[in-house]
Design an enzyme around this catalytic site. Sequence first.
Site, PDB file in Angstrom:
ATOM      1  N   ALA A  90       1.018 -18.540   6.241  1.00 56.25           N
ATOM      2  CA  ALA A  90       2.129 -18.437   7.175  1.00 56.25           C
ATOM      3  C   ALA A  90       2.704 -19.817   7.455  1.00 56.25           C
ATOM      4  O   ALA A  90       2.082 -20.841   7.170  1.00 56.25           O
ATOM      5  CB  ALA A  90       1.652 -17.789   8.472  1.00 56.25           C
ATOM      6  N   GLY A 140      -1.745 -15.440   5.300  1.00 56.67           N
ATOM      7  CA  GLY A 140      -0.706 -14.433   5.155  1.00 56.67           C
ATOM      8  C   GLY A 140      -0.335 -14.171   3.716  1.00 56.67           C
ATOM      9  O   GLY A 140       0.085 -13.064   3.368  1.00 56.67           O
ATOM     10  N   GLU A 143      -2.704 -11.675   2.583  1.00 55.25           N
ATOM     11  CA  GLU A 143      -2.389 -10.402   3.234  1.00 55.25           C
ATOM     12  C   GLU A 143      -1.220  -9.701   2.538  1.00 55.25           C
ATOM     13  O   GLU A 143      -1.211  -8.469   2.415  1.00 55.25           O
ATOM     14  CB  GLU A 143      -2.095 -10.634   4.717  1.00 55.25           C
ATOM     15  CG  GLU A 143      -3.350 -10.990   5.512  1.00 55.25           C
ATOM     16  CD  GLU A 143      -3.078 -11.189   6.980  1.00 55.25           C
ATOM     17  OE1 GLU A 143      -3.539 -10.373   7.803  1.00 55.25           O
ATOM     18  OE2 GLU A 143      -2.395 -12.177   7.330  1.00 55.25           O
ATOM     19  N   GLU A 197      -7.744 -18.189   8.721  1.00 57.19           N
ATOM     20  CA  GLU A 197      -7.146 -18.232  10.059  1.00 57.19           C
ATOM     21  C   GLU A 197      -8.125 -18.664  11.142  1.00 57.19           C
ATOM     22  O   GLU A 197      -7.733 -19.263  12.155  1.00 57.19           O
ATOM     23  CB  GLU A 197      -6.553 -16.859  10.403  1.00 57.19           C
ATOM     24  CG  GLU A 197      -5.275 -16.507   9.663  1.00 57.19           C
ATOM     25  CD  GLU A 197      -5.537 -15.860   8.305  1.00 57.19           C
ATOM     26  OE1 GLU A 197      -4.557 -15.390   7.690  1.00 57.19           O
ATOM     27  OE2 GLU A 197      -6.704 -15.828   7.857  1.00 57.19           O
TER      28      GLU A 197
END
Length: 706
Positions: free
Chosen positions: A68, A107, A110, A130
């Site tokens: 991210a 992310g 993900e 994370e």
Amino acid sequence: MAQDTDFAPVSSRLLGKVLLVSIDNPPVNALGVDVRRGLVDAIAAAQVDPAVGAVLIVGAGRNFIAGADIREFGKPPLQPVLPDVCNRIEASDKPVIAALHGAALGGGLEVALAAHYRLAMNGVKLGLPEVQLGLLPGAGGTQRTPRLIGAAAALEMMLSGRQIGAKEALSLGLVDRIGRSDDILAEGLAYAQELLAAGAPVRRTRDAKGLADVKTSRAAIDTARPDVAAKSRGLFSPGKIVEAVEAALDQAFDEGLRIERAAFLQCIDSPQRAGLIHAFFAEREVVKVPEAKAAQPRPLASAGVIGGGTMGAGIAIAMLDAGMTVTMVERDEESLARGRANVEKVYDSLVTKGRLSAEAKDKVMARFNGAVGYDTLGSVDIVIEAVFEDMAVKKAVFAELDRVCKPGAVLATNTSYLDIDEIAASISRPQDVVGLHFFSPAHIMKLLEIVVPKQVAADVVATGFELAKKLRKVAVRAGVCDGFIGNRILAVYRQAADHMMEDGASPYQIDEALREFGYPMGPFQVADLAGGDIGWATRKRRAPTRDPRARYVEIADRICERGWFGQKTGRGYYVYPKGPRSGAPDPEVLAIVDAERQRAGITPRSFDNDEIVRRYLAAMINEGANVVHEGIALRPLDVDVTFIAGYGFPRHRGGPMKYADMVGLPKVLADIREFAKQDPIFWQPSPLLVELVERGQDFDSLNKAA
């Protein structure tokens, strides 16, 4: 037939029946809002285009998606949020294939988990890191990962934050195939076309059966919960990760996503997230120093180390591990044999533990040479002395290095406190002299203070930072003063601890309070680990220049006078009847403390743990501000990185200066002024702290201005 459509920084084009969706958001393809919008638009376009049979998502450049955009954390969310992007990818009624290379982290992984098929290239790095930022995977990662690979493997990935390669990912079931070549586009298209030819169905991760064995999954969760409580020392996000994985087991997928999202937002609002993200950015900013920008480093293939004791051997090991050739110099054959044994002992331990083969050890040791005398150092690129902390001894070493080393060799001292300007001025090439302050054990501890004397050449400083990079250490630039950044500040907050001990808090209560704050060890445990004789020698050296008005606590001197130097002598503040890891409170030490209180005329009072932490941190923050004010540290973040990497400051609190910002500088200054009523000499507010409070600014404003 669909037209090629460009989305900056996401583009798509139809290649046969495969819609190629390419992410190109330099430098690492972070999932900023424009990338998220581009992915949603590309998936939507594919759904309505009858010419599209499948979607292939690839990353341009060196990575798939490295994670991210953490610059967006803590700010109002920009639509679409990543969970919605992942859900739309997974909901596609046409197969979506993610072709992974480089970094597919956080992310980015993900997004790949939301795809229906995953191809990984050799060299890929997959992970959900994370937790290292005080967060949890918040876009379905805690729900899809265990459904795909099981609760135990998913928890291990998320709680450790470690990265895994293609082979391990395939064995876990995280990816479906490993590419045969290095051509990510060709491999991805071939896989997509193969799936289309086979009529492969849409295969949603939400429906995977990795949690089907409920008993095994429950056992993994039940094991993780107490393990996290024991190891995380008050960290918030690890417990939330366990809760979210438990929701994946116990709840329907959509409810699990709701629980995950609520936990993610709690983590976002936590001060720990702010502290960890500050630490993340600070470690990247700390290497941006004027000298590294102005000059290129000198060559660094071979090194000399003067001294084979604990520090010298540790430095030699760190350099050997980095692939360098190392020559250790000692004063006689007996000392050299001990030095070599100190090096071999570490590698032998790795062999015994199965972490290194005997053959690999032999290859490493083939790059290690030993010598009595300095003449063998004539061709090395850098020499680091790690001899006794005495100015005359170090000057004698540098005189020899000045005589034998080639022009342009970097001459480094590992001194912890001594004046490097004085050392440099004693030889004919002061421009080549720099401080490289390692922390013991040098092959393990991450911090390397690069101490910059007045006459040093810029390329020598740049070489120090390049060496730190080779050794995988965190480098911090420091100016010359007694103790540089870390030990100078340590001396002050250690005095604050001594004052509290003499005033009524036991050393064991002080250690306990700091462990509760998040330190792995308290200051008196650290003193026993480091060796009380080291601090004692420093206090003796400083005695002639000590302010006669300043308070001086003699408890440590009384302990050292008994020969109790800590773990190495079996006794210090603690007694060690069963070895160094089993320190116990010592009634005789408490008797010494009581006697010193009586001698000083002090009536002991009680302290609660909150006051102990406030005083300890206020002393640290105040001296940190002085270090920045005097230019010994370039920025407050340099102080933060020093204490996180080298002194055990809890990472989730961001370092002492970030912690001060979170507490509020007016509160810190008010505490110091209150403490000054009892001891105005010790508690003198830093001019920088006063100035920032008056201007309504914080330490981070100085980081941004630098």
